[in-house]
Design an enzyme around this catalytic site. Structure first.
Site, PDB file in Angstrom:
ATOM      1  N   LYS A  78      23.387   1.916 -37.669  1.00 35.83           N
ATOM      2  CA  LYS A  78      21.980   2.275 -37.901  1.00 35.83           C
ATOM      3  C   LYS A  78      21.395   1.366 -38.977  1.00 35.83           C
ATOM      4  O   LYS A  78      22.052   1.082 -39.977  1.00 35.83           O
ATOM      5  CB  LYS A  78      21.903   3.739 -38.342  1.00 35.83           C
ATOM      6  CG  LYS A  78      20.482   4.280 -38.488  1.00 35.83           C
ATOM      7  CD  LYS A  78      20.493   5.766 -38.851  1.00 35.83           C
ATOM      8  CE  LYS A  78      19.096   6.351 -38.932  1.00 35.83           C
ATOM      9  NZ  LYS A  78      19.114   7.791 -39.322  1.00 35.83           N
ATOM     10  N   SER A 153      16.503  10.869 -36.282  1.00 35.44           N
ATOM     11  CA  SER A 153      16.065   9.504 -36.474  1.00 35.44           C
ATOM     12  C   SER A 153      17.076   8.466 -36.005  1.00 35.44           C
ATOM     13  O   SER A 153      16.716   7.302 -35.827  1.00 35.44           O
ATOM     14  CB  SER A 153      15.735   9.259 -37.947  1.00 35.44           C
ATOM     15  OG  SER A 153      16.912   9.374 -38.733  1.00 35.44           O
ATOM     16  N   SER A 177      19.587  14.196 -38.086  1.00 36.64           N
ATOM     17  CA  SER A 177      19.401  12.889 -37.439  1.00 36.64           C
ATOM     18  C   SER A 177      20.616  12.280 -36.767  1.00 36.64           C
ATOM     19  O   SER A 177      20.477  11.267 -36.084  1.00 36.64           O
ATOM     20  CB  SER A 177      18.849  11.880 -38.442  1.00 36.64           C
ATOM     21  OG  SER A 177      17.471  12.067 -38.556  1.00 36.64           O
TER      22      SER A 177
END
Ligand code: GLN
Length: 486
Positions: A78, A153, A177
């Site tokens: 990420k 997210s 997330s």
């Protein structure tokens, strides 16, 4: 054989027996990225050249008999986790050209094992959001239906695993997330206990809530990545000194000795889609059949969790994001004559609307005269939520619930209603408020063919129980074997 379809465990076996090389495996994954990325848009940066070089080094290590569990395994990260020499944008214009001069602790751990990084993954800007629509750069698509969000997210992290553009990924979880996109994309996602994984090199959103964790195709793959990244780090003041258990050994413990608590109120909430409720109830029945004991538990303050979280997280964000001022990092607007104008112009251009909304909310809630009414009140609610969990874990070992109230929604569905997006975090964010670990494991599909996840939560540092129960469930079902038609 299409090598991108392998799990970590399968790939490692083949690498060990020298039936495949990391170079072949990495090439297969990079080819998959080339083929699918136009449709999925999970990556912000693909590090193809570096990945091939790392794969060659991994192959050399294997040839010399130096093989760690993740040696030669293609993983993606990420874009909120700092990677030495590789752009780390946090999905934001303000960091569009930020190249970290150091690796996050988790990256150091992965590199020590000679895992291969294939790229950096899209996300909601600064991890604020539940859809990945709030990235400044692109909207990631759900591999099961590209008209739908992948969740967020860590939407890029979940979509990339689901589309088999990496074998596993890292995400971050501040209010759901990791678990929520894992649920929407039909993969496994583990949010560890607060303090279990070092946040050194994780760009901070809400420091009392943030945790890094793995997303994988299977529970065992998540355990493997977790084993690599967990552990004490003196560079993170909140890193726990507790010894790291053998997560792989915990996998096959089964659920016979486990009491699984069901919070009745979680199934009575208005927004819960009947298909999600049915899939999760069916999963609980499966766990019972496997030998778990089912008990009722009460988590009476969960209803206030969304309100408390959406005060605490923006407050911490408003403070954490103050450093992006055009002076120390990233973008600077060159047109202004005065310092305050430069700040204003830089931050107005650099931050998107959701991030600006959070900064405004947080700054307001922390300002003189409002602190007691908002931040202090929210912190008190947080304590009540922690006590709810502590009391529940007197009666049970794990808590089972939905991850999200609905399957993945169409892209754009929440565009003008941030509150609806916030409410969809109701089942996940209380774990962050309490600091406990949680996992999402595939447990069904909607009639439209969208994945549904089962959430299991445990007391602090009980990741072994989560993994054991999730593994037992996975072994007894075949939801994880279904693949999106891409
Ligand atoms: N959806 C939540 C938010 O928008 C959680 C995000 C996260 O866990 N990073 O804040």
């Amino acid at each position: 054989m299409s090598l991108h379809t392998l799990t970590i465990a399968q790939a490692r076996d083949l690498l060990k027996r020298r039936e495949i090389s990391s170079l072949e495996l990495t090439r297969a994954v990079l080819d998959r990225i080339t083929a699918l990325e136009p449709a999925i848009q999970a990556f912000l940066t693909v590090t193809a050249e570096a990945a091939l070089a790392e794969a060659r080094q991994a192959d050399a290590a294997i040839a010399q008999g130096r093989m760690a569990p993740l040696t030669g395994i293609p993983i993606a990260i990420k874009d909120v986790i700092c990677t030495l020499g590789v752009r780390t944008t946090c999905g934001s214009r303000i960091l569009e050209r930020f190249v970290p001069p150091y690796d996050a602790f988790v990256m150091q751990r992965l590199k020590a094992q000679q895992a291969v990084m294939v790229g950096k993954l899209n996300m909601d800007e600064f991890a604020m959001g539940s859809t990945t629509e709030h990235s400044a750069f692109q909207v990631t698509r759900n591999p099961w239906n590209t008209a739908c969000i992948p969740g967020g997210s860590s939407g890029g992290s979940a979509a990339a695993v689901a589309a088999e553009m990496c074998l596993a990924s890292l995400g971050s979880d501040t209010g759901g997330s990791i678990r929520q996109p894992a649920s929407h994309c039909g993969v496994v996602g583990l949010k560890p206990t607060y303090g279990r994984v070092s946040r050194y090199g994780l760009v901070a959103f809400a420091s009392s809530l943030d945790q890094i964790g793995p997303l994988g195709k299977t529970v065992a793959d998540c355990a493997e990545v977790m084993q690599a990244i967990a552990g004490h780090d003196p560079s993170d003041a909140t890193s726990a000194p507790n010894a790291v258990p053998d997560y792989m050994a915990a996998l096959n413990r089964g659920v016979q000795d486990l009491r699984i608590g069901i919070p009745k109120s979680y199934f009575e909430s208005q927004g819960l889609d009947p298909q999600v409720a049915a899939a999760v109830r069916q999963a609980i029945t499966t766990l019972e059949r496997l030998g778990a004991t089912i008990v009722d538990v009460a988590l009476p303050h969960t209803d206030y969790g969304v309100a408390a979280y959406y005060v605490i997280a923006p407050c911490e964000a408003s403070s954490n994001l103050a450093r992006f001022d055009g002076v120390k990092y990233g973008l600077r607007d060159g047109g202004a004559d005065e310092l305050l104008d430069m700040y204003r112009a830089t931050r107005s251009q650099g931050f998107g609307p959701e991030v600006q909304r959070r900064i405004l909310l947080g700054t307001y809630a922390l300002s003189a005269g409002y602190y007691d009414a908002y931040y202090r009140k929210a912190s008190q609610v947080r304590t009540l939520i922690m006590r709810d969990f502590a009391a529940a874990f007197q009666k049970c070992d794990l808590i089972a619930s939905p991850v999200t109230p609905t399957p993945a929604t169409p892209i754009g569905a929440h565009a003008d209603e941030p509150l609806a997006m916030y409410l969809s975090d109701m089942y996940t964010l209380s774990a962050n408020l309490a600091g406990i670990p949680g996992i999402s494991v595939p447990c069904g599909f909607s009639t439209d063919g969208l994945p549904i996840g089962l959430q299991l939560q445990a007391a602090h540092f009980q990741e072994e129980r989560l993994l054991a129960a999730a593994q037992a469930f996975e072994q007894a079902t075949d939801f994880h074997k279904r693949k999106p038609a891409l």
